[in-house]
Design a protein around this motif. Structure first.
Motif, PDB file in Angstrom:
ATOM      1  N   ALA A  17      25.133 -14.561 -25.764  1.00 32.37           N
ATOM      2  CA  ALA A  17      25.549 -13.368 -25.011  1.00 32.37           C
ATOM      3  C   ALA A  17      26.901 -12.831 -25.475  1.00 32.37           C
ATOM      4  O   ALA A  17      27.121 -11.623 -25.508  1.00 32.37           O
ATOM      5  CB  ALA A  17      25.580 -13.670 -23.517  1.00 32.37           C
ATOM      6  N   GLY A  18      27.783 -13.718 -25.871  1.00 34.47           N
ATOM      7  CA  GLY A  18      29.112 -13.271 -26.312  1.00 34.47           C
ATOM      8  C   GLY A  18      29.111 -12.643 -27.701  1.00 34.47           C
ATOM      9  O   GLY A  18      30.102 -12.040 -28.111  1.00 34.47           O
ATOM     10  N   GLY A  19      28.000 -12.778 -28.426  1.00 34.59           N
ATOM     11  CA  GLY A  19      27.891 -12.205 -29.767  1.00 34.59           C
ATOM     12  C   GLY A  19      28.313 -13.198 -30.838  1.00 34.59           C
ATOM     13  O   GLY A  19      29.391 -13.784 -30.787  1.00 34.59           O
ATOM     14  N   ILE A  20      27.440 -13.384 -31.818  1.00 31.02           N
ATOM     15  CA  ILE A  20      27.730 -14.304 -32.928  1.00 31.02           C
ATOM     16  C   ILE A  20      28.749 -13.671 -33.874  1.00 31.02           C
ATOM     17  O   ILE A  20      28.716 -12.467 -34.121  1.00 31.02           O
ATOM     18  CB  ILE A  20      26.417 -14.635 -33.671  1.00 31.02           C
ATOM     19  CG1 ILE A  20      25.527 -15.516 -32.769  1.00 31.02           C
ATOM     20  CG2 ILE A  20      26.693 -15.326 -35.011  1.00 31.02           C
ATOM     21  CD1 ILE A  20      24.196 -15.866 -33.372  1.00 31.02           C
ATOM     22  N   ILE A  21      29.641 -14.502 -34.383  1.00 30.30           N
ATOM     23  CA  ILE A  21      30.614 -14.019 -35.368  1.00 30.30           C
ATOM     24  C   ILE A  21      30.270 -14.613 -36.731  1.00 30.30           C
ATOM     25  O   ILE A  21      30.216 -15.827 -36.898  1.00 30.30           O
ATOM     26  CB  ILE A  21      32.051 -14.400 -34.971  1.00 30.30           C
ATOM     27  CG1 ILE A  21      32.377 -13.857 -33.571  1.00 30.30           C
ATOM     28  CG2 ILE A  21      33.049 -13.871 -36.013  1.00 30.30           C
ATOM     29  CD1 ILE A  21      33.794 -14.126 -33.097  1.00 30.30           C
ATOM     30  N   ASP A  22      30.051 -13.727 -37.710  1.00 28.80           N
ATOM     31  CA  ASP A  22      29.769 -14.137 -39.089  1.00 28.80           C
ATOM     32  C   ASP A  22      30.861 -13.505 -39.943  1.00 28.80           C
ATOM     33  O   ASP A  22      30.942 -12.280 -40.043  1.00 28.80           O
ATOM     34  CB  ASP A  22      28.374 -13.615 -39.481  1.00 28.80           C
ATOM     35  CG  ASP A  22      28.083 -13.756 -40.973  1.00 28.80           C
ATOM     36  OD1 ASP A  22      28.868 -14.410 -41.688  1.00 28.80           O
ATOM     37  OD2 ASP A  22      27.060 -13.194 -41.422  1.00 28.80           O
ATOM     38  N   GLY A  58      32.541  -9.971 -40.635  1.00 25.84           N
ATOM     39  CA  GLY A  58      33.488  -9.722 -41.712  1.00 25.84           C
ATOM     40  C   GLY A  58      32.713  -9.060 -42.843  1.00 25.84           C
ATOM     41  O   GLY A  58      31.755  -9.641 -43.363  1.00 25.84           O
ATOM     42  N   VAL A  59      33.075  -7.830 -43.178  1.00 26.78           N
ATOM     43  CA  VAL A  59      32.330  -7.102 -44.221  1.00 26.78           C
ATOM     44  C   VAL A  59      33.219  -6.972 -45.454  1.00 26.78           C
ATOM     45  O   VAL A  59      34.336  -6.485 -45.393  1.00 26.78           O
ATOM     46  CB  VAL A  59      31.820  -5.737 -43.718  1.00 26.78           C
ATOM     47  CG1 VAL A  59      30.713  -5.959 -42.695  1.00 26.78           C
ATOM     48  CG2 VAL A  59      32.913  -4.872 -43.119  1.00 26.78           C
ATOM     49  N   ALA A  60      32.683  -7.425 -46.578  1.00 27.57           N
ATOM     50  CA  ALA A  60      33.529  -7.647 -47.756  1.00 27.57           C
ATOM     51  C   ALA A  60      33.520  -6.483 -48.742  1.00 27.57           C
ATOM     52  O   ALA A  60      32.460  -5.952 -49.082  1.00 27.57           O
ATOM     53  CB  ALA A  60      33.081  -8.918 -48.477  1.00 27.57           C
ATOM     54  N   ILE A  61      34.716  -6.157 -49.197  1.00 31.01           N
ATOM     55  CA  ILE A  61      34.870  -5.334 -50.393  1.00 31.01           C
ATOM     56  C   ILE A  61      34.660  -6.288 -51.569  1.00 31.01           C
ATOM     57  O   ILE A  61      35.339  -7.313 -51.666  1.00 31.01           O
ATOM     58  CB  ILE A  61      36.300  -4.756 -50.482  1.00 31.01           C
ATOM     59  CG1 ILE A  61      36.582  -3.811 -49.316  1.00 31.01           C
ATOM     60  CG2 ILE A  61      36.520  -4.075 -51.829  1.00 31.01           C
ATOM     61  CD1 ILE A  61      38.073  -3.420 -49.204  1.00 31.01           C
ATOM     62  N   TYR A  62      33.708  -5.974 -52.413  1.00 30.11           N
ATOM     63  CA  TYR A  62      33.484  -6.805 -53.604  1.00 30.11           C
ATOM     64  C   TYR A  62      33.056  -5.873 -54.728  1.00 30.11           C
ATOM     65  O   TYR A  62      32.174  -5.031 -54.542  1.00 30.11           O
ATOM     66  CB  TYR A  62      32.385  -7.862 -53.356  1.00 30.11           C
ATOM     67  CG  TYR A  62      32.014  -8.604 -54.618  1.00 30.11           C
ATOM     68  CD1 TYR A  62      32.846  -9.603 -55.116  1.00 30.11           C
ATOM     69  CD2 TYR A  62      30.856  -8.292 -55.326  1.00 30.11           C
ATOM     70  CE1 TYR A  62      32.532 -10.265 -56.295  1.00 30.11           C
ATOM     71  CE2 TYR A  62      30.538  -8.952 -56.501  1.00 30.11           C
ATOM     72  CZ  TYR A  62      31.370  -9.939 -56.979  1.00 30.11           C
ATOM     73  OH  TYR A  62      31.053 -10.592 -58.143  1.00 30.11           O
ATOM     74  N   GLY A 274      32.490 -22.880 -38.300  1.00 26.94           N
ATOM     75  CA  GLY A 274      31.964 -21.598 -37.848  1.00 26.94           C
ATOM     76  C   GLY A 274      30.858 -21.114 -38.790  1.00 26.94           C
ATOM     77  O   GLY A 274      30.313 -21.888 -39.578  1.00 26.94           O
ATOM     78  N   ILE A 275      30.571 -19.835 -38.700  1.00 34.34           N
ATOM     79  CA  ILE A 275      29.456 -19.252 -39.439  1.00 34.34           C
ATOM     80  C   ILE A 275      29.964 -18.285 -40.507  1.00 34.34           C
ATOM     81  O   ILE A 275      30.788 -17.419 -40.230  1.00 34.34           O
ATOM     82  CB  ILE A 275      28.543 -18.449 -38.466  1.00 34.34           C
ATOM     83  CG1 ILE A 275      28.013 -19.334 -37.337  1.00 34.34           C
ATOM     84  CG2 ILE A 275      27.407 -17.766 -39.215  1.00 34.34           C
ATOM     85  CD1 ILE A 275      27.143 -20.468 -37.778  1.00 34.34           C
ATOM     86  N   GLY A 276      29.468 -18.459 -41.727  1.00 32.30           N
ATOM     87  CA  GLY A 276      29.735 -17.493 -42.806  1.00 32.30           C
ATOM     88  C   GLY A 276      28.457 -17.367 -43.617  1.00 32.30           C
ATOM     89  O   GLY A 276      28.381 -17.813 -44.753  1.00 32.30           O
ATOM     90  N   PHE A 277      27.444 -16.770 -43.003  1.00 33.37           N
ATOM     91  CA  PHE A 277      26.083 -16.829 -43.553  1.00 33.37           C
ATOM     92  C   PHE A 277      25.990 -16.390 -45.018  1.00 33.37           C
ATOM     93  O   PHE A 277      25.210 -16.937 -45.778  1.00 33.37           O
ATOM     94  CB  PHE A 277      25.143 -15.932 -42.737  1.00 33.37           C
ATOM     95  CG  PHE A 277      24.793 -16.444 -41.369  1.00 33.37           C
ATOM     96  CD1 PHE A 277      24.254 -17.711 -41.198  1.00 33.37           C
ATOM     97  CD2 PHE A 277      24.971 -15.639 -40.248  1.00 33.37           C
ATOM     98  CE1 PHE A 277      23.890 -18.166 -39.932  1.00 33.37           C
ATOM     99  CE2 PHE A 277      24.614 -16.079 -38.977  1.00 33.37           C
ATOM    100  CZ  PHE A 277      24.072 -17.340 -38.817  1.00 33.37           C
ATOM    101  N   ASP A 278      26.729 -15.335 -45.379  1.00 36.34           N
ATOM    102  CA  ASP A 278      26.635 -14.816 -46.754  1.00 36.34           C
ATOM    103  C   ASP A 278      25.210 -14.370 -47.076  1.00 36.34           C
ATOM    104  O   ASP A 278      24.729 -14.570 -48.185  1.00 36.34           O
ATOM    105  CB  ASP A 278      27.100 -15.898 -47.750  1.00 36.34           C
ATOM    106  CG  ASP A 278      27.410 -15.346 -49.137  1.00 36.34           C
ATOM    107  OD1 ASP A 278      27.471 -14.112 -49.301  1.00 36.34           O
ATOM    108  OD2 ASP A 278      27.581 -16.148 -50.069  1.00 36.34           O
TER     109      ASP A 278
END
Ligand SMILES: [Zn+2]
Length: 346
Positions: A17-22, A58-62, A274-278
């Motif tokens: 409910a609180g929202g997943i953070i990736d 987190g949205v990456a500049i790459y 934590g989560i960093g699915f990529d």
């Protein structure tokens, strides 16, 4: 649906409910490449984020090799411009620069986007440009991808053999300026020597936005138990990556993903994971076969986890964490709470 299945579904709803953070998603590359197809954020990505209960990304500049070096800065700026243009088309997203803005976005049922940078190629060796990107909303920086740049060198996708040198003078200055401005330093991808130097140069919590434990996939792009312990001691968080959980496709499973979570938690406690699915299967599938082969030769072949390939699958992870015996409090920390602790610094 049986009563037991119903109660599990309700538990997943409650936990998410609180929202997943990736904290690592290569969204900007895709928005840039699809710049002649406006609306792709709302039409393609939003349904997946909503299905998975994603709250903060987190949205990456790459910048890909083919644009470097001449076009690096321009492509990076265009990526940020595309993000703004796409966000403007829907009410459902907000680009956030502070924790207060993230909270406001969440309260308004929006998905909060935090701009990150994976490899500082867009800056060349000009520290002033870091300030420019900070003003544009950049809040987390990983110095390198796998390749060498003006700041340092990345870890290679092999058990050993990454460049032995650490950061350049520019890299060291950059680390200092990130800490001064309040940009989170991301240790994902940096080579072992660079990792060591960043640890010595900094005092704030360090993160590894997306990586895996070398225990299960022994390459220098991933992190060792010693490195995990250092991040933990510094109050940081290791985001577990979903594409490098195993060198073998047969063991690239959701259970192995959870093994990585368990391993990090075992070394540093539940507060350090934590989560960093990529998630990048969608990018991979768009590549011509020849480019995929080229990437595999240069880096590695990613093994996508069938039940965890895009954000709509996030519920599968929550369900698996329940099945593996994690408590509600632990799951909440993994999915959200630990990254919140880091983001509060913004
Ligand atoms: Zn990466």
């Amino acid at each position: 649906m049986s009563a037991m299945e119903k109660s599990v579904e309700e538990r997943i709803d409650r936990l998410q409910a609180g929202g997943i953070i990736d904290l690592h998603f290569d969204l900007l590359i895709d928005l840039y490449e699809k710049r002649d197809r406006p609306g792709v954020l709302a039409s393609h990505f939003l349904p997946e984020f909503e299905a998975g209960g994603i709250g903060v990304l987190g949205v990456a500049i790459y910048v890909e090799d083919r644009y470097l070096p001449e076009m690096g800065l321009r492509v990076a700026l265009d990526q940020v411009a595309r993000l703004h243009a796409e966000v403007e088309r829907t009410e459902r997203f907000a680009i956030c620069k502070t924790f207060a803005e993230i909270e406001q976005a969440r309260a308004a049922h929006k998905i909060a986007l935090v701009i990150t940078m994976e490899g500082v190629e867009p800056l060349g060796d000009d520290l002033n440009l870091l300030r420019t990107f900070y003003e544009l909303g950049l809040r987390s920086v990983g110095l390198t991808h796998a390749r060498r740049n003006a700041a340092g060198s990345g870890g290679i996708f092999k058990p050993s053999g990454s460049p032995r040198d650490g950061l350049t003078n520019f890299g060291r200055d950059l680390v200092g300026e990130c800490e001064r401005l309040g940009i989170i330093i991301d240790l994902a991808h940096i080579n072992p020597k660079g990792f060591e130097e960043i640890v010595d140069l900094t005092s704030k919590p360090l993160i590894v936005s997306h990586t895996n434990a070398r225990k299960f996939y022994n390459i220098e792009r991933n992190i060792s138990d010693e490195q995990i312990k250092i991040v933990g001691q510094r109050g940081g968080v290791v985001g577990v990556n979903a594409i490098l959980v195993s060198p073998d496709p047969k063991t690239s499973t959701l259970d192995r993903y959870v093994d990585h979570i368990e391993h990090v938690a075992g070394l540093v406690g539940i507060d350090g994971v934590g989560i960093g699915f990529d998630f990048c299967e969608y990018l991979f599938q768009q590549l011509p076969e020849s480019v995929r082969a080229e990437l595999a030769a240069k880096l590695t072949t990613p093994h996508f986890i069938p039940e965890l390939t895009n954000h709509s699958h996030a519920r599968n992870l929550t369900c698996k964490l329940i099945e593996r015996g994690f408590s509600d409090e632990e799951i909440e920390k993994i999915l959200r709470g630990n990254w919140v602790r880091i983001l509060k610094e913004l």
